[in-house]
Every structure is written in structure tokens, then in C-alpha cells.
Motif scaffolding. Structure first.
Motif: not given
Length: 532
Positions: A303-305, A308-312
């Protein structure tokens, strides 16, 4: 309760062995290589590194910041073990407390050197940071609480806790006797001295523990409060830093204890039970950190922006996936090996060493995954050039030098000072008579410290500056840091002020027969109360 000499167990200093000399030469070589690498940085600039300005590929922070966080994390475990041993009277940990304290001090010094290696103009930074540091930035806490308060508190604890053995060593050796006497500072092992030290070590330990949590949380805030940095902005950063500091610190302490025990042949002085206790603490902390990692990754991928999802995703299955899964594997080993030994009620120093190596490999890689991906793949503006950071030999050289510095300091110390606290007995001792002069001097020192803290911190917040950007009082951050240092110095004042009435040694035949000259302990030197 008071600790005093029991006439038993002052260990002679170890002889110089070929293995010790070889290790010292290797450590000096590593330190020399690190100094040469750092000189290369100063001579040619950071072009010799893989670090680049934001927006130009690579990362502005690299190996130096990574290992700054690592070494400060390692320092956490040593003083925590000593403080817990003192507060809760953990007998099994007493043989390793001095080595733990030494690891804390050397690691903090290495961490400070890592920060300096990250500065292109170190002298400029050393001048401007004390002048203009602002508490609104977490870097202020790093400068004041970690470098000054945390380090100085550890040094004070270390100094006071080893006075008894310094006095005994001064009596049993000729080389460096003056330095041992200065360290002993008049220690005679009398009931009044022991009672004072017992009280001082308790309050120091009680004060140091929350200071450690605050200092390591401040390191986490450096990353966690940067809302414009995908991959860093998280409420878990502060507690994660504290727990990972425990994982890497306990792991490194196990490695150092096992290595020094084997090098000096201290198997009879440092039992397996001491290392087993550290192993149990290791698996508990590793399990907690694995839970933090699970929560962090689930939140970031679910559920991150978008950024942030891209980095994760890059960390879990992209460019950094290999490093991430090696980190997970290392933490699992750090958990499973000591946990299985705990369930089977067995002790295997060899397997605990393997678990500790895995824990420290995982700690280094996790720091890399914290520092780098957010800079290379989490930027919110377009980046020119390759999105990767690969350290150069010059950066690796600085890291090798930092490890060489820590190893050399430990190897030299264990050769010139008893690394295992001498055995002692704990008996009931009368409360020392009230000493008005001692109380007044200690209270005055503490009051001066609190005044420096109040004035320095207030002006560092610019409360006296009106609309000016800079503090009104020159070097007000230094006033705050000095106040923190002087506050811990009040413990030294309380313990070292000479007695105005000559204290009487314990009325036992052995004590009367071996009464030493002032400032020198008997051969039966006791360990300090801080190791209780």
C-alpha cells in the motif's frame, strides 16, 4: 553491598606470542592501507570513489556512511552487556564485560573516522558542525549524543570499572607502572571506596542504557524522517536501528570474545556459558529484526506510494534482490543456529561463531540496502547516467583501515592490561561516612553541566538569536556537548575525591599483612562493581 579485594585472582599479563605479533602486523598493514586510501581521497577528491552528486547516477552516500552506521551499531552491544551485567548481577557475563566495553569504545572511534572519511573537506566540517549544528536536524544528535555523550560515557564507565585491576597491575609489573597508578587513582580496595564505586557504577549503567537507545534512534531518524526519500521514510527506522545494532553488536562481540579467548588461552577464565548467553541474546534480536523486515516489506509492496513500491520491488526482485536474500539468509542463520542450540541445551562456540559471522554479513548488506537503493532508484527527479553504485578500491581501502584500527587497538590493549576482570567476593560493607566536601564538589560539577546543557541547547535551537540564522553564542552546540561530558564527569569527581579521613582496610589477617602503600592495590585486586 560492596565489592572489595578477596586476595585471589589477578591474572598476569600475557606473554608476546608469534600469533599475536602476526595479527598486530596484519592490523597495522590494514590500517596503513586505509590511511593511504584516505589520502587518495584527499589528494584527488571523491572522483576516485563511486559516489556522485544526486541526479548524476550513483549515490551521494556510500561505504563511509554505511560503515559509520555499522560501527556505531557494533558499539551498542558492548556497553549494553556491561550495563545489564551490573544492573541485574548476571554472573556469567562478568568475564567478558571489559572486552565488551573495549569493543564499544574502539567501534565508536572507528565510526567517527568513517564520518570524517565521508567529508570532502574534513577540517571545514569539524569547524562548521560545532558552530552551526541545529537540533532540528537529527545530525545534531549524532554529533552531540553519539560522538560526545555516548563515547565519553563509555570511557568514564571503562575507566572507573578497571581501577582495581590497574592498581593490582601496578604492583605486579614494572613496565608502565606510572600509567597503571594514574589509572588506579588511589584505589586501595577499602570498604568505603568499594561502596562508592558500587553506587556510581549502578547509576552510570542506569543512565547509559536510555542514552544508547536515544543515540541509535537518532541515527534512524536521519533516514526515517526524510519524507522525500522513497525507501527511507518509515516509522520503523528508529527501532530497526536499535535492534540491528544489537544483532551486529552481539555478533561481533561473540567473534571478539571467541578470538581473544583462543589467542590468549583464556578458556578457564572465559567459560562457554558466557558465549552461550550472548548466543541466546543473538537469536532473540535476530527474530525481532526479521519481523521488522517482514512488516516493512509487506507495507512497502502492498500500500505504499508508487515510488516506495518501486524501490521495494527493486530490493525484493530487482537489481538488489541477490543482496536482499543473502541478508535474509544471514539473519535466519543468526536466529536458527543459536535457537537450536538453546532448544537442545547445548553450547557450540564454533557454531555460534558461524552464526555471528552470518549476522555481521547480514548487517553490512542490510546497511547497503538501506543507504544505496533509495539514492539510485528512489529519486523523484530524473537521473542521468547509470543507476547503480559499485564501490571502488579506494572506498574498500578505507573500510579495511577502519577494521585494522579496531583490531590493532584491541590487540594492544589485551597485551598491556588484564582483559578479564579479576575475581572478587561481595560482602556486606558499612555505608561510607558522609563526606560534605565530596558531595559539594559532585553537586557543583553536575550543576555546571546542567547549566551548560540548558544554555547550549537553547541557543542551538536559536532561541536567543531572534531573526538571525546562526546561534547568538559562538559554538553553542559545543556548550551542549561539553555539558553532557561534564555531567558524566561528575561520577569521576564523586569517586576520585580523596578521603579526608584515612580509611581503614578490612580487619582481616591477610589484609593487615598485605597492606599496600597508598595508590597501589594488593595482589588480590578485586574486580569493579560495574561488572557485577
Amino acid at each position: 553491598m560492596s565489592d572489595h579485594d578477596d586476595g585471589a585472582d589477578l591474572q598476569p599479563l600475557p606473554r608476546t606470542s608469534f600469533v599475536w605479533v602476526l595479527l598486530v602486523v596484519l592490523a597495522m598493514g590494514a590500517l596503513g592501507f586505509g590511511l593511504y586510501s584516505y589520502y587518495d581521497h584527499l589528494e584527488h577528491g571523491f572522483i576516485v570513489s563511486a559516489m556522485r552528486n544526486p541526479g548524476q547516477g550513483g549515490g551521494a552516500w556510500g561505504m563511509s556512511i554505511l560503515f559509520y552506521v555499522f560501527f556505531v551499531g557494533v558499539s551498542f552491544a558492548g556497553i549494553v552487556v556491561a550495563a545489564l551485567c551490573r544492573l541485574f548481577d548476571i554472573q556469567v557475563l562478568k568475564p567478558i564485560t571489559r572486552l565488551a566495553e573495549l569493543l564499544t569504545i574502539t567501534s565508536l572511534i572507528a565510526g567517527a573516522c568513517a564520518v570524517l572519511s565521508d567529508l570532502g573537506r574534513p577540517l571545514d566540517g569539524l569547524i562548521k558542525l560545532p558552530r552551526f549544528a541545529n537540533p532540528n536536524s537529527p545530525f545534531f544528535g549524532t554529533f552531540t549524543l553519539v560522538v560526545s555523550g555516548y563515547l565519553f560515557a563509555s570511557v568514564v564507565y571503562f575507566f572507573l570499572s578497571a581501577r582495581a585491576d590497574a592498581a593490582g597491575t601496578a604492583r605486579t609489573t614494572r613496565r608502565g607502572r606510572l600509567l597503571y597508578r594514574l589509572w588506579a587513582s588511589g584505589w586501595r580496595g577499602t570498604p568505603a571506596q568499594s561502596a562508592r564505586h558500587h553506587r556510581v557504577s549502578y547509576w552510570l549503567a542506569l543512565t547509559i542504557l536510555p542514552l544508547l537507545v536515544i543515540a541509535h534512534s537518532t541515527l534512524g531518524f536521519i533516514f526515517g524522517i526524510q519524507s522525500g526519500r522513497p525507501g527511507w521514510y518509515s516509522a520503523l527506522q528508529a527501532p530497526s536501528f536499535v535492534v540491528m545494532a544489537g544483532v551486529s553488536g552481539i555478533g561481533m562481540l561473540i567473534l571478539v570474545v571467541a578470538g581473544i579467548r583462543r589467542l590468549l588461552g583464556l578458556h578457564d577464565r572465559i567459560p562457554d556459558a558466557s558465549i552461550r548467553w550472548l548466543g541466546n541474546l543473538l537469536w532473540v534480536l535476530a527474530a525481532i529484526y526479521l519481523y521488522f523486515m517482514l512488516v516493512e516489506e509487506l507495507t512497502a509492496t502492498y500500500a505504499a506510494p508508487a515510488a516506495d513500491r518501486h524501490v521495494a520491488h527493486e530490493v525484493l526482485s530487482g537489481a538488489f534482490a541477490q543482496l536482499f536474500w543473502i541478508t535474509v539468509g544471514g539473519l535466519l542463520l543468526a536466529f536458527l543456529i543459536p535457537f537450536i542450540l538453546y532448544l537442545r541445551k547445548q553450547t557450540s562456540v564454533g557454531w555460534l561463531v558461524v552464526a555471528s559471522l552470518a549476522a555481521n554479513v547480514a548487517a553490512v548488506l542490510k546497511r547497503f540496502l538501506l543507504v544505496v537503493p533509495s539514492q539510485t532508484h528512489g529519486a523523484l527527479t530524473p537521473i542521468e547516467g547509470p543507476r547503480m553504485y559499485e564501490p571502488t578500491w579506494a572506498e574498500y581501502g578505507v573500510v579495511v583501515g577502519l577494521f585494522g584500527l579496531v583490531a590493532l587497538a584491541i590487540l594492544v590493549f589485551v597485551r598491556v592490561f588484564p582483559i578479564v576482570p579479576s575475581a572478587h567476593t561481595t560482602t556486606d560493607a558499612p555505608k561510607p561516612p558522609r563526606d560534605v566536601l565530596r558531595t559539594v564538589l559532585t553537586a557543583t560539577t553536575a550543576a555546571v553541566a546542567l547549566a551548560l546543557i540548558a544554555v547550549g541547547l537553547s541557543d542551538s535551537f536559536r532561541l536567543f538569536s531572534g531573526h538571525e540564522v546562526d546561534p547568538r553564542i559562538p559554538y553553542s552546540p559545543v556548550l551542549f556537548a561539553t555539558g553532557v561530558i561534564v555531567l558524566f564527569l561528575s561520577a569521576v569527581v564523586y569517586e576520585l575525591v580523596p578521603d579526608r579521613v584515612l580509611e581503614v582496610l578490612p580487619a582481616t589477617p591477610s589484609a593487615i599483612a598485605t597492606a599496600p602503600e597508598p595508590g597501589i592495590s594488593t595482589s588480590s585486586t578485586s574486580t569493579e562493581g560495574s561488572h557485577s
